[in-house]
Each structure stands twice: as C-alpha cells, then as structure tokens.
Design a protein around this motif. Structure first.
Motif, mmCIF file in Angstrom:
data_model
loop_
_atom_site.group_PDB
_atom_site.id
_atom_site.type_symbol
_atom_site.label_atom_id
_atom_site.label_comp_id
_atom_site.label_asym_id
_atom_site.label_seq_id
_atom_site.Cartn_x
_atom_site.Cartn_y
_atom_site.Cartn_z
ATOM 1 N N SER A 50 0.822 -1.212 0.000
ATOM 2 C CA SER A 50 0.000 0.000 0.000
ATOM 3 C C SER A 50 0.859 1.265 0.000
ATOM 4 O O SER A 50 2.023 1.246 0.386
ATOM 5 N N ILE A 51 0.248 2.353 -0.414
ATOM 6 C CA ILE A 51 0.913 3.660 -0.434
ATOM 7 C C ILE A 51 1.131 4.125 1.003
ATOM 8 O O ILE A 51 0.211 4.082 1.825
ATOM 9 N N ASN A 52 2.340 4.558 1.308
ATOM 10 C CA ASN A 52 2.712 5.025 2.642
ATOM 11 C C ASN A 52 2.591 6.550 2.662
ATOM 12 O O ASN A 52 3.346 7.243 1.997
ATOM 13 N N LYS A 53 1.664 7.069 3.448
ATOM 14 C CA LYS A 53 1.434 8.515 3.496
ATOM 15 C C LYS A 53 2.201 9.195 4.630
ATOM 16 O O LYS A 53 1.948 10.351 4.939
ATOM 17 N N LYS A 54 3.173 8.478 5.214
ATOM 18 C CA LYS A 54 3.946 9.072 6.309
ATOM 19 C C LYS A 54 5.123 9.906 5.808
ATOM 20 O O LYS A 54 5.576 10.800 6.517
ATOM 21 N N ARG A 55 5.639 9.591 4.621
ATOM 22 C CA ARG A 55 6.768 10.353 4.065
ATOM 23 C C ARG A 55 6.470 10.686 2.612
ATOM 24 O O ARG A 55 6.305 9.805 1.784
#
Length: 105
Positions: A50-55
């Motif tokens: 999944s796409i990581n929206k933290k960085r």
C-alpha cells in the motif's frame, strides 16, 4: 540489476520541482543524474503493498540527499522512484509511494 533511467517515459507534468506544468528547459529532469539516486533507492528502500502517506517525496528527497552527498530535486526523487517501479499517488507537486516506513527512517 540497476534500472536504466534512459529507457523509461516519465509522466507528463513531472519537472524538477515535482508535478507542475513547465516547458522551461532548466525545469526538466536530467536523467543522467538519476543513476546515483536509483542506486541508493535499490540498496535502501523496500516496497510494500500500500501507499505510505507518512513520508512524501519531498521528505524522501532530503533523506536521499543526506546519504548520497548530492542535491536531489523533488522531481528527480519522484522520477527515480517511478523508474524503480514504485507505485505512487500524486498529492499536489509531491507524491507518496509504496515504500516501507522502516526502510525510510
């Protein structure tokens, strides 16, 4: 085996600054510089489903800069991640990728 930056078409609207329309020649990505960035990505980053929206791409560009001792533009980081076959989600001029949180600490 390293991905070849010269054998890929980059998305329309991707400039050195990220996703922003520009026809200025100095805003275009220099594919020759990407080799250093790609080498680092292939050695250090790991993919996740999944796409990581933290960085965001902007945060990742700073991480890469510190490790390769070279200025990296937001667009160069985005292009390199795309060349390395990371999925991405555009957010303004930036992107988020399917990269693990642990590999980008």
């Amino acid at each position: 085996m390293m991905n070849n930056p010269n054998n890929i078409n980059l998305p329309d609207g991707l400039t050195k600054n990220g996703f922003s329309e520009s026809d200025k020649e100095n805003d275009q990505i220099d594919k020759n510089k990407l080799e250093h960035i790609i080498n680092f990505i292939e050695l250090r980053f790991d993919k996740t489903k999944s796409i990581n929206k933290k960085r965001s791409s902007y945060g990742l560009k700073h991480l890469v800069e510190r490790n390769i001792d070279m200025y990296v533009s937001n667009g160069e980081l985005i292009a390199s991640m795309i060349i390395c076959d990371y999925k991405y989600k555009v957010d303004g001029i930036n992107c988020y990728f399917n990269v693990t949180t642990n590999s980008v600490k």
